[in-house]
Design an enzyme around this catalytic site. Sequence first.
Site, PDB file in Angstrom:
ATOM      1  N   LEU A 150      -1.022 -15.408   9.342  1.00 28.59           N
ATOM      2  CA  LEU A 150      -0.591 -16.669   8.748  1.00 28.59           C
ATOM      3  C   LEU A 150       0.887 -16.936   8.972  1.00 28.59           C
ATOM      4  O   LEU A 150       1.322 -18.092   9.007  1.00 28.59           O
ATOM      5  CB  LEU A 150      -0.880 -16.656   7.242  1.00 28.59           C
ATOM      6  CG  LEU A 150      -2.356 -16.507   6.882  1.00 28.59           C
ATOM      7  CD1 LEU A 150      -2.532 -16.437   5.367  1.00 28.59           C
ATOM      8  CD2 LEU A 150      -3.160 -17.679   7.436  1.00 28.59           C
ATOM      9  N   VAL A 151       1.685 -15.855   9.170  1.00 28.14           N
ATOM     10  CA  VAL A 151       3.123 -16.031   9.362  1.00 28.14           C
ATOM     11  C   VAL A 151       3.381 -16.945  10.569  1.00 28.14           C
ATOM     12  O   VAL A 151       4.222 -17.840  10.522  1.00 28.14           O
ATOM     13  CB  VAL A 151       3.819 -14.657   9.508  1.00 28.14           C
ATOM     14  CG1 VAL A 151       5.235 -14.810  10.018  1.00 28.14           C
ATOM     15  CG2 VAL A 151       3.798 -13.923   8.168  1.00 28.14           C
ATOM     16  N   ALA A 152       2.607 -16.733  11.644  1.00 29.31           N
ATOM     17  CA  ALA A 152       2.787 -17.557  12.846  1.00 29.31           C
ATOM     18  C   ALA A 152       2.610 -19.041  12.510  1.00 29.31           C
ATOM     19  O   ALA A 152       3.382 -19.898  12.948  1.00 29.31           O
ATOM     20  CB  ALA A 152       1.789 -17.138  13.917  1.00 29.31           C
ATOM     21  N   LYS A 153       1.584 -19.330  11.696  1.00 28.80           N
ATOM     22  CA  LYS A 153       1.308 -20.727  11.367  1.00 28.80           C
ATOM     23  C   LYS A 153       2.361 -21.288  10.403  1.00 28.80           C
ATOM     24  O   LYS A 153       2.769 -22.439  10.519  1.00 28.80           O
ATOM     25  CB  LYS A 153      -0.090 -20.840  10.758  1.00 28.80           C
ATOM     26  CG  LYS A 153      -1.189 -20.492  11.766  1.00 28.80           C
ATOM     27  CD  LYS A 153      -2.575 -20.747  11.227  1.00 28.80           C
ATOM     28  CE  LYS A 153      -3.595 -20.582  12.355  1.00 28.80           C
ATOM     29  NZ  LYS A 153      -4.965 -20.857  11.899  1.00 28.80           N
ATOM     30  N   ARG A 176       0.806  -1.228   0.000  1.00 23.57           N
ATOM     31  CA  ARG A 176       0.000   0.000   0.000  1.00 23.57           C
ATOM     32  C   ARG A 176       0.839   1.279   0.000  1.00 23.57           C
ATOM     33  O   ARG A 176       0.604   2.202   0.788  1.00 23.57           O
ATOM     34  CB  ARG A 176      -0.934  -0.001   1.210  1.00 23.57           C
ATOM     35  CG  ARG A 176      -1.793  -1.228   1.202  1.00 23.57           C
ATOM     36  CD  ARG A 176      -2.696  -1.329   2.400  1.00 23.57           C
ATOM     37  NE  ARG A 176      -3.191  -2.704   2.488  1.00 23.57           N
ATOM     38  CZ  ARG A 176      -3.776  -3.244   3.530  1.00 23.57           C
ATOM     39  NH1 ARG A 176      -4.007  -2.536   4.600  1.00 23.57           N
ATOM     40  NH2 ARG A 176      -4.180  -4.492   3.504  1.00 23.57           N
ATOM     41  N   ASP A 186     -53.621 -15.669  20.607  1.00 21.79           N
ATOM     42  CA  ASP A 186     -52.861 -14.748  21.440  1.00 21.79           C
ATOM     43  C   ASP A 186     -53.777 -13.549  21.692  1.00 21.79           C
ATOM     44  O   ASP A 186     -54.781 -13.370  20.989  1.00 21.79           O
ATOM     45  CB  ASP A 186     -51.580 -14.341  20.711  1.00 21.79           C
ATOM     46  CG  ASP A 186     -50.870 -13.202  21.388  1.00 21.79           C
ATOM     47  OD1 ASP A 186     -50.649 -13.297  22.606  1.00 21.79           O
ATOM     48  OD2 ASP A 186     -50.540 -12.199  20.709  1.00 21.79           O
ATOM     49  N   TYR A 187     -53.448 -12.728  22.676  1.00 25.55           N
ATOM     50  CA  TYR A 187     -54.348 -11.616  22.976  1.00 25.55           C
ATOM     51  C   TYR A 187     -53.792 -10.273  22.478  1.00 25.55           C
ATOM     52  O   TYR A 187     -54.188  -9.789  21.419  1.00 25.55           O
ATOM     53  CB  TYR A 187     -54.646 -11.573  24.487  1.00 25.55           C
ATOM     54  CG  TYR A 187     -55.601 -10.472  24.861  1.00 25.55           C
ATOM     55  CD1 TYR A 187     -56.943 -10.545  24.495  1.00 25.55           C
ATOM     56  CD2 TYR A 187     -55.158  -9.347  25.558  1.00 25.55           C
ATOM     57  CE1 TYR A 187     -57.824  -9.513  24.807  1.00 25.55           C
ATOM     58  CE2 TYR A 187     -56.036  -8.318  25.888  1.00 25.55           C
ATOM     59  CZ  TYR A 187     -57.362  -8.405  25.502  1.00 25.55           C
ATOM     60  OH  TYR A 187     -58.214  -7.391  25.806  1.00 25.55           O
ATOM     61  N   ASP A 188     -52.797  -9.711  23.216  1.00 25.56           N
ATOM     62  CA  ASP A 188     -52.301  -8.370  22.864  1.00 25.56           C
ATOM     63  C   ASP A 188     -51.677  -8.350  21.474  1.00 25.56           C
ATOM     64  O   ASP A 188     -50.834  -9.176  21.145  1.00 25.56           O
ATOM     65  CB  ASP A 188     -51.237  -7.929  23.874  1.00 25.56           C
ATOM     66  CG  ASP A 188     -51.828  -7.691  25.247  1.00 25.56           C
ATOM     67  OD1 ASP A 188     -52.208  -6.561  25.544  1.00 25.56           O
ATOM     68  OD2 ASP A 188     -51.908  -8.685  26.022  1.00 25.56           O
TER      69      ASP A 188
END
Length: 730
Positions: A371-374, A306, A493-495
């Site tokens: 991914l570097v760690a893996k 970038r 149902d009511y309300d």
Amino acid sequence: MGRMILVSNRLPVTLRRGRDGAMDIVRSSGGLVAALGPIHEAGDGLWIGNVGDQLEPDVEKDLSRRRYVAVPVSNTETRGYYYGYSNSAVWPLFHYMPERAKFDRSQFETYRAVNQRFADQIVESYEPGDTIWVQDYQLMLVPRMVRERLPDARIGFFLHIPFPSSEMFRLLPERDEILRGLLGANVIGFHTYDYARHFISAVLRTLGIHMREGIAQLDGHRAEVGTFPIGIDTEAWRKLAVSRAAENSIRELRSYFGERRIILGVERLDYTKGIPLKLQAFRRLLTEHRELLGKVVLIQVVVPSREAIASYDEQRREIEQMVGQINGEFGKPGVVPIHYQHRSTPPAELAALYRIADVALVTPLRDGMNLVAKEYIACQVDGDGTLVLSEFAGAASELGEALRVNPWDVDGTAETIYRALEMDPMERRERTAGMFKRIRANDVHRWARLAIAAIERPAPAQFHAPEARDPDELAALIKPELEKAKRPAILLDYDGTIREFTEQPHEARPTESILRVLKMIERHEKAQLILVSGRDSHTLDDWFSGLAMTLIAEHGAWTRFSGESEWAMAGPVIDQEWKRTVLAMLNEYTRRTPGSSVEEKTTALVWHYRAADKDLGRWQARELTSQLEDYLANEPVEVIEGALNVEVRQQGINKATAYRTVEQALGPFDFHLAMGDDTTDEDLFSAIPDSGFSIHVGGGPSRAKESITSPSAARALLRALFNDRGPASD
Ligand code: GDG
């Protein structure tokens, strides 16, 4: 099974002009290509992405032979869409660095326009049965844009970066549109459970949509959240680490560095990767342990990235200045503490570095996964490397055997590097072996398989928004079945269903017209009338004293069978400890929200806001719901956002269990009519047999088969069904 349409910002290739002047298509490297490349190659699907502006016809032909579809993005658009909104607003904000974020409406508009172009291309390429899988933060509006044109498509989305806490996310000016964009997908995937949780709470707080168990039923489709931690191609890295090219490179490195211990850092040049703090920690290590001078070396690989963004350039200058200072401070002829390179590295060389390094320093300030760690662990064929890993990398939740650091704690990190260098070889091996096993089992192929399986899995019983019908039309449909029935059940149902909402809950007494309708049903010689309400038993006793129907109170906690005067409890009232704290919370919200009130029931507490300002009420209800859910996660209760209320009730009691109790006592029934208006009624709709009539009152998504517009339409329907002397007035 249809084709897979992969969609990412960049196609996995780069165009390069060769010596002869012709364009070459070169395959890119990197995690995403490693992950999705094999899927693309094994199938017959498409990959949609951008490779720059105008393409020469030859190149386009070459691309289409490889089933790549290019979406053109001009340089000006790249500035607004990619360098702008994606990488100067979303990227820093999602990595918890709001002070670096620049919010610019015109860049967002470019982002939207480019997203629309991607969506148009998807729609054009789509064939019924295809699966669409959209990748990453540059394309967050795409799922919804596609959904609008292809309502039945299977759409997946995967976010490769963190999804921040809702407190951070809400800074984004376009937060509503971004969330709605993502919710166009059927499956929204994240690396970790934390990111998924953050998303669910952002959706609740921003849009007021409640993703119960990570699922939302939206108009016409279902959106579900999933956790799929990405892996690497472990086998490929392992092979690369023992390849001839890597062995050669190792030999060269060894002859240069001799017996010196090697500490390694590899990252894209990015301020989220925490390189300056890592360099500070290394300086601290050398200051505290002078004896290490000349015995250890830090190889820091920085991959250009970038470069058009100013803050990346600044970051580069900062790093290079620090490297210069540290080398100046600690170096002498023959001793250079830091070996720094700023360029991209061929994979085999990288594998060699991973393999030879005694310690890897992966210390990002925030990282979606890392991914570097893996890759470092995968390349430990000799089993003797130690991973130092930031707790702010997504990978930290999987790699428990790594030495964990808080990168902001420079002293602590320096001590941990020292500990890594001193670690007993047995312990190194054990830790590495544990992580390697996990990385091999959860490799990138498994990641893709699981995510795709989730996207392609058919959704169970979809909610939909049934078209509202006219009461007479609906009565004509139901009446013949009702007349045939020997034992019909009428469950109301009511309300909100047969009674309009009133300002205050206690004002919703039945009107003359309601009582008339209910009496009409009672007079029917065979029908069993059952009122299934959330109200408490005292209110129902008081309001319906003159009627003999069966009453269910508190959503099923209490039942009063037809003709009896005593109420029976559905089951044991469990531990009510939760009530005290919840009541305090509800009272607090009542104080903050003029017009709202608390209702106490035996097995539930309800916060009503029907008399409050609607906007304020809805806002507070969301806040309250998410607070309650956090607080009550381990309690045997559930939190339900109803129509104009939030209810906390004992688990395992609902209108479905209530229905079963009544059916056992009064049934079996051979006809079912169930009417209701809110979430609690959905349980009832799913409990009655398929042959029954479920009717949702008031519009919106529901499991019900039929829909009717209002309580007054509901009463008209009942009158038409039960009054054989012709229509009467409301
Ligand atoms: C984003 C998220 C998430 C290394 N040198 C070169 C090169 N690499 C490769 C590495 C590794 C990849 O680049 C870097 O991946 P990371 O995961 O470390 O970081 P991001 O680039 O920021 O990736 C991240 C990832 O997406 C996947 O979901 O883990 O959290 O930020 O594979 O081997 N690649 C190229 N040239 C090099 O010189 N092309």
